[in-house]
Design an enzyme around this catalytic site. Sequence first.
Site, PDB file in Angstrom:
ATOM      1  N   HIS A  33       1.336  -1.145  -0.335  1.00  0.00           N
ATOM      2  CA  HIS A  33       0.070   0.309  -0.151  1.00  0.00           C
ATOM      3  C   HIS A  33       1.391   1.120  -0.307  1.00  0.00           C
ATOM      4  CE1 HIS A  33      -4.008  -2.056   0.523  1.00  0.00           C
ATOM      5  NE2 HIS A  33      -2.902  -3.036   0.922  1.00  0.00           N
ATOM      6  N   ASP A  35       2.717   1.745  -3.648  1.00  0.00           N
ATOM      7  CA  ASP A  35       2.945   2.034  -4.958  1.00  0.00           C
ATOM      8  C   ASP A  35       1.952   3.130  -5.286  1.00  0.00           C
ATOM      9  OD1 ASP A  35       0.842   0.192  -4.763  1.00  0.00           O
ATOM     10  OD2 ASP A  35       1.131  -0.892  -6.542  1.00  0.00           O
ATOM     11  N   SER A 124      -0.130 -11.869  -7.808  1.00  0.00           N
ATOM     12  CA  SER A 124      -0.465 -11.550  -8.575  1.00  0.00           C
ATOM     13  C   SER A 124      -0.671 -12.189  -9.790  1.00  0.00           C
ATOM     14  CB  SER A 124       1.220 -10.256  -8.739  1.00  0.00           C
ATOM     15  OG  SER A 124       1.063  -8.971  -8.384  1.00  0.00           O
ATOM     16  N   SER A 125      -1.325 -13.401 -10.429  1.00  0.00           N
ATOM     17  CA  SER A 125      -2.443 -14.153 -11.438  1.00  0.00           C
ATOM     18  C   SER A 125      -2.899 -12.765 -12.265  1.00  0.00           C
ATOM     19  CB  SER A 125      -3.308 -15.009 -10.770  1.00  0.00           C
ATOM     20  OG  SER A 125      -4.340 -14.532  -9.789  1.00  0.00           O
ATOM     21  N   GLU A 158      -5.966  -3.012 -15.745  1.00  0.00           N
ATOM     22  CA  GLU A 158      -6.324  -4.059 -14.377  1.00  0.00           C
ATOM     23  C   GLU A 158      -7.554  -3.467 -13.499  1.00  0.00           C
ATOM     24  OE1 GLU A 158      -4.907  -6.625 -12.553  1.00  0.00           O
ATOM     25  OE2 GLU A 158      -6.049  -6.740 -10.571  1.00  0.00           O
ATOM     26  N   ASP A 170       2.419  -4.818  -9.213  1.00  0.00           N
ATOM     27  CA  ASP A 170       2.134  -6.395  -9.595  1.00  0.00           C
ATOM     28  C   ASP A 170       3.219  -5.796 -11.431  1.00  0.00           C
ATOM     29  OD1 ASP A 170       1.194  -5.652  -7.589  1.00  0.00           O
ATOM     30  OD2 ASP A 170      -0.342  -6.506  -7.961  1.00  0.00           O
TER      31      ASP A 170
HETATM   32  C1  GLA Z   1      -2.521  -5.034  -4.639  1.00  0.00           C
HETATM   33  C2  GLA Z   1      -1.908  -3.714  -5.754  1.00  0.00           C
HETATM   34  C3  GLA Z   1      -0.884  -3.465  -5.955  1.00  0.00           C
HETATM   35  C4  GLA Z   1      -0.190  -2.692  -4.590  1.00  0.00           C
HETATM   36  C5  GLA Z   1      -0.446  -4.174  -3.476  1.00  0.00           C
HETATM   37  C6  GLA Z   1      -0.923  -3.456  -2.240  1.00  0.00           C
HETATM   38  O1  GLA Z   1      -1.388  -6.254  -5.454  1.00  0.00           O
HETATM   39  O2  GLA Z   1      -2.106  -4.424  -6.960  1.00  0.00           O
HETATM   40  O3  GLA Z   1      -1.413  -2.519  -6.931  1.00  0.00           O
HETATM   41  O4  GLA Z   1      -0.913  -1.512  -3.868  1.00  0.00           O
HETATM   42  O5  GLA Z   1      -2.087  -4.543  -3.616  1.00  0.00           O
HETATM   43  O6  GLA Z   1       0.632  -2.543  -1.561  1.00  0.00           O
END
Ligand code: GLA
Length: 376
Positions: A33, A35, A124-125, A158, A170
Amino acid sequence: MTTAAARIAAVLPDPRERSWFRAPGRVNLVGDHTDYNEGFVLPLAIERACVVAAKPATTIRMRSLDADGVLEVPADGGTDPASVEPSWGRYVAAVAHELAARGRPAAGVDAVLASDVPLGSGLSSSAALEVACALALAHAAGWGLEPVSVAEACRSAEEMATGVPCGIMDQLASVAGVEGAALLVDCRSLETVPVPLPEELAVLAVHSGVTRALAGSEYAARRRACEALAAKLGLGSLRDATMAQVQHDPFGRHVVTETERVLEVARLLPEGDVERIGTVLSESHASLRDDFRVSIPELDVLVEELVAAGALGARLTGAGFGGSVVAVCERSTVDRVVEHASRRYERRTRRTPTAFTCRAAAGAGRIAPGGASVAA
Ligand code: GLA
């Protein structure tokens, strides 16, 4: 050879008539949290990846070996992803849309895809799927984008496909991964610096068995709260906030301290101070749990049991609200840590965890039919 590539090769009469692309998932070592607050993150691309094998066609036609249904949309990216079935095809339609907006000529593909990144696991699939499809679509059109632009297009895709206003971590980790290293990403400049991982440090991803739920609305609410706080402080983003400015706001406190933790771990890795790295990871979990409030009881129990079983530190990884925990431990202790922690976690939560050791993998790219990577 990745399992996904092998599975695809097994269903194709002639794997060599297609162009093959692989895009990895990621585990985030520390920095959650941050990025979308233009802070720093420290993810690593993992060996588990999404693989797409494509040949030219007039439309975008894709079949997944992991889910039902065949996607078919026009090659020009003009389809509204919300109307697309099967639902996994929305990510692909959104990628086609974002690439078209950046100038990709309309060119179709006939493709088969498969992924080794477990769905809804916080690894991150969806970013892996987006990036693999983006590379296949770009190649089919004889067109290209810089890796960072691929990540930006996929991040927008996304958001378009899910409505979740996610950050760039991701997709950037998937395109920019470096073998053997975590990536220190400055989410303002999008510069990535590889930080080699010490050989003795094992990075474990442990899925809690709880698929991420509510992530969309809660995630968006956290993001809005961070932006409102930054605006109140007269700042463009919380990246520029000081501890003094946010000390009475738990969300702001998390963002500021988490960014410090990322920079500290990036400094500690080359020094090999694995004990301290573990401590910082556990502090990150406490901050995500108590200040940012994105944990759930299962993730808290998993972190607790991993540390009790001998991990140096552990934390939820990704958005939270379910999904996975990342733990670091001395390589020699991995089996014992996983066995003890899994047994205790299962007893306490009645859920079955799934653990694997992550090897930091290279970022997305073209691979030879059926497997090994080839130069682009
Ligand atoms: C998800 C989002 C990322 C990031 C994380 C938390 O994976 O896709 O961009 O914000 O949550 O760090």
